[in-house]
Scaffold this motif. Structure first.
Motif, PDB file in Angstrom:
ATOM      1  N   UNK A 162       0.848  -1.185   0.000  1.00 29.08           N
ATOM      2  CA  UNK A 162       0.000   0.000   0.000  1.00 29.08           C
ATOM      3  C   UNK A 162       0.889   1.243   0.000  1.00 29.08           C
ATOM      4  N   UNK A 163       0.654   2.151  -0.953  1.00 31.44           N
ATOM      5  CA  UNK A 163       1.498   3.348  -1.041  1.00 31.44           C
ATOM      6  C   UNK A 163       0.811   4.391  -1.923  1.00 31.44           C
ATOM      7  N   UNK A 164       0.973   5.665  -1.587  1.00 28.18           N
ATOM      8  CA  UNK A 164       0.429   6.755  -2.410  1.00 28.18           C
ATOM      9  C   UNK A 164       1.425   7.089  -3.517  1.00 28.18           C
ATOM     10  N   UNK A 165       1.526   6.193  -4.484  1.00 32.74           N
ATOM     11  CA  UNK A 165       2.488   6.366  -5.581  1.00 32.74           C
ATOM     12  C   UNK A 165       2.094   7.524  -6.495  1.00 32.74           C
ATOM     13  N   UNK A 166       0.796   7.831  -6.582  1.00 34.25           N
ATOM     14  CA  UNK A 166       0.309   8.877  -7.485  1.00 34.25           C
ATOM     15  C   UNK A 166       0.256  10.251  -6.822  1.00 34.25           C
ATOM     16  N   UNK A 173      -3.201   0.583  -4.039  1.00 38.34           N
ATOM     17  CA  UNK A 173      -2.630  -0.754  -3.892  1.00 38.34           C
ATOM     18  C   UNK A 173      -1.692  -0.981  -5.078  1.00 38.34           C
ATOM     19  N   UNK A 174      -0.445  -1.340  -4.781  1.00 32.39           N
ATOM     20  CA  UNK A 174       0.576  -1.564  -5.800  1.00 32.39           C
ATOM     21  C   UNK A 174       0.835  -3.058  -5.866  1.00 32.39           C
ATOM     22  N   UNK A 185      -3.577   0.356  -8.431  1.00 32.65           N
ATOM     23  CA  UNK A 185      -5.031   0.222  -8.487  1.00 32.65           C
ATOM     24  C   UNK A 185      -5.708   0.957  -7.346  1.00 32.65           C
ATOM     25  N   UNK A 186      -6.976   1.306  -7.590  1.00 38.15           N
ATOM     26  CA  UNK A 186      -7.822   1.825  -6.525  1.00 38.15           C
ATOM     27  C   UNK A 186      -8.103   0.680  -5.556  1.00 38.15           C
ATOM     28  N   UNK A 189     -12.067  -0.384  -5.461  1.00 37.25           N
ATOM     29  CA  UNK A 189     -12.735  -0.888  -6.660  1.00 37.25           C
ATOM     30  C   UNK A 189     -11.886  -1.881  -7.456  1.00 37.25           C
ATOM     31  N   UNK A 190     -10.566  -1.818  -7.288  1.00 34.70           N
ATOM     32  CA  UNK A 190      -9.671  -2.634  -8.093  1.00 34.70           C
ATOM     33  C   UNK A 190      -9.373  -2.047  -9.457  1.00 34.70           C
ATOM     34  N   UNK A 191      -9.918  -0.853  -9.766  1.00 39.33           N
ATOM     35  CA  UNK A 191      -9.679  -0.218 -11.063  1.00 39.33           C
ATOM     36  C   UNK A 191      -8.201   0.139 -11.228  1.00 39.33           C
ATOM     37  N   UNK A 192      -7.659  -0.121 -12.426  1.00 38.52           N
ATOM     38  CA  UNK A 192      -6.261   0.198 -12.720  1.00 38.52           C
ATOM     39  C   UNK A 192      -6.119   1.702 -12.935  1.00 38.52           C
TER      40      UNK A 192
END
Length: 210
Positions: A162-166, A173-174, A185-186, A189-192
């Motif tokens: 788990x990391x705020x890469x964006x 989730x990475x 991904x979110x 929701x699992x959205x890429x």
């Protein structure tokens, strides 16, 4: 203590080492191979302990090497974390086992989250969500007892963090994959949200402060 401790588990023993002063804290022979470990507090009224997952048990040790917790599981413990699953401000022991995620309050069994393959990794995604990777490459997320989503693709997932890469102010989730792909991904929701490509298989992901 403000010192750093290093715990090393092998096929036959545990060594706990105090890095700053180059000092062995304790050494114990263990008949079962250590598969995973975590150090932390299960509640604030007790000092931290070292929790070790083996083929059929979880054992907890204090800083003197004394066994203060013992749990018999229904299968091999592949992953272990401490996570406030019940939202009661105490940490539950979360185990990734043969085909389920097992939740314990200290040594008392609380809940099974059943899956369709051995659980390779469990990971906290912030304070509310629990992520998992199965040995068949499936990856998914739980919120308490409810699975929010689960996916499996042609490539197999190998690890997640788990990391705020964006840089959005909330964690994503990475996920690392055998193909070398890294998905961001979110977590709900699992959205890429973004993809990265590594030239070789991703075997592990680590978040740390450099």
């Amino acid at each position: 203590s403000d010192k750093e401790y290093l715990a090393i588990g092998t096929e036959n023993n545990i060594l706990v080492y105090q890095v700053d002063d180059n000092m062995e804290i304790f050494f114990k022979d263990i008949p079962e191979a250590i598969r995973c470990m975590v150090i932390g507090n299960i509640d604030m009224s007790h000092p931290p302990m070292l929790l070790c997952g083996t083929k059929m048990t979880v054992k907890g040790y204090n800083v003197k090497g004394e066994e203060i917790l013992w749990i018999v599981t229904s299968g091999t413990v592949n992953s272990i974390i401490l996570f406030d699953f019940n939202r009661d401000n105490d940490q539950e022991i979360i185990l990734g086992c043969n085909d389920k995620i097992r939740v314990y309050k200290q040594d008392k069994f609380i809940k099974d989250l059943n899956e369709n393959a051995p659980v390779k990794q469990v990971a906290a995604l912030g304070s509310l969500l629990l992520g998992f990777v199965l040995s068949n490459g499936t990856v998914g997320v739980y919120e308490e007892h409810a699975r929010l989503w689960r996916i499996k693709s042609k490539s197999c997932a190998t690890c997640l963090v788990s990391y705020d890469l964006l840089g959005t102010g909330s964690h994503q989730i990475v996920i690392g994959w055998e193909s070398g792909k890294i998905d961001i991904r979110d977590p709900r929701s699992g959205d890429v949200l973004m993809k990265l490509i590594s030239p070789s298989k991703v075997v592990g992901l680590l978040v740390t402060n450099y």
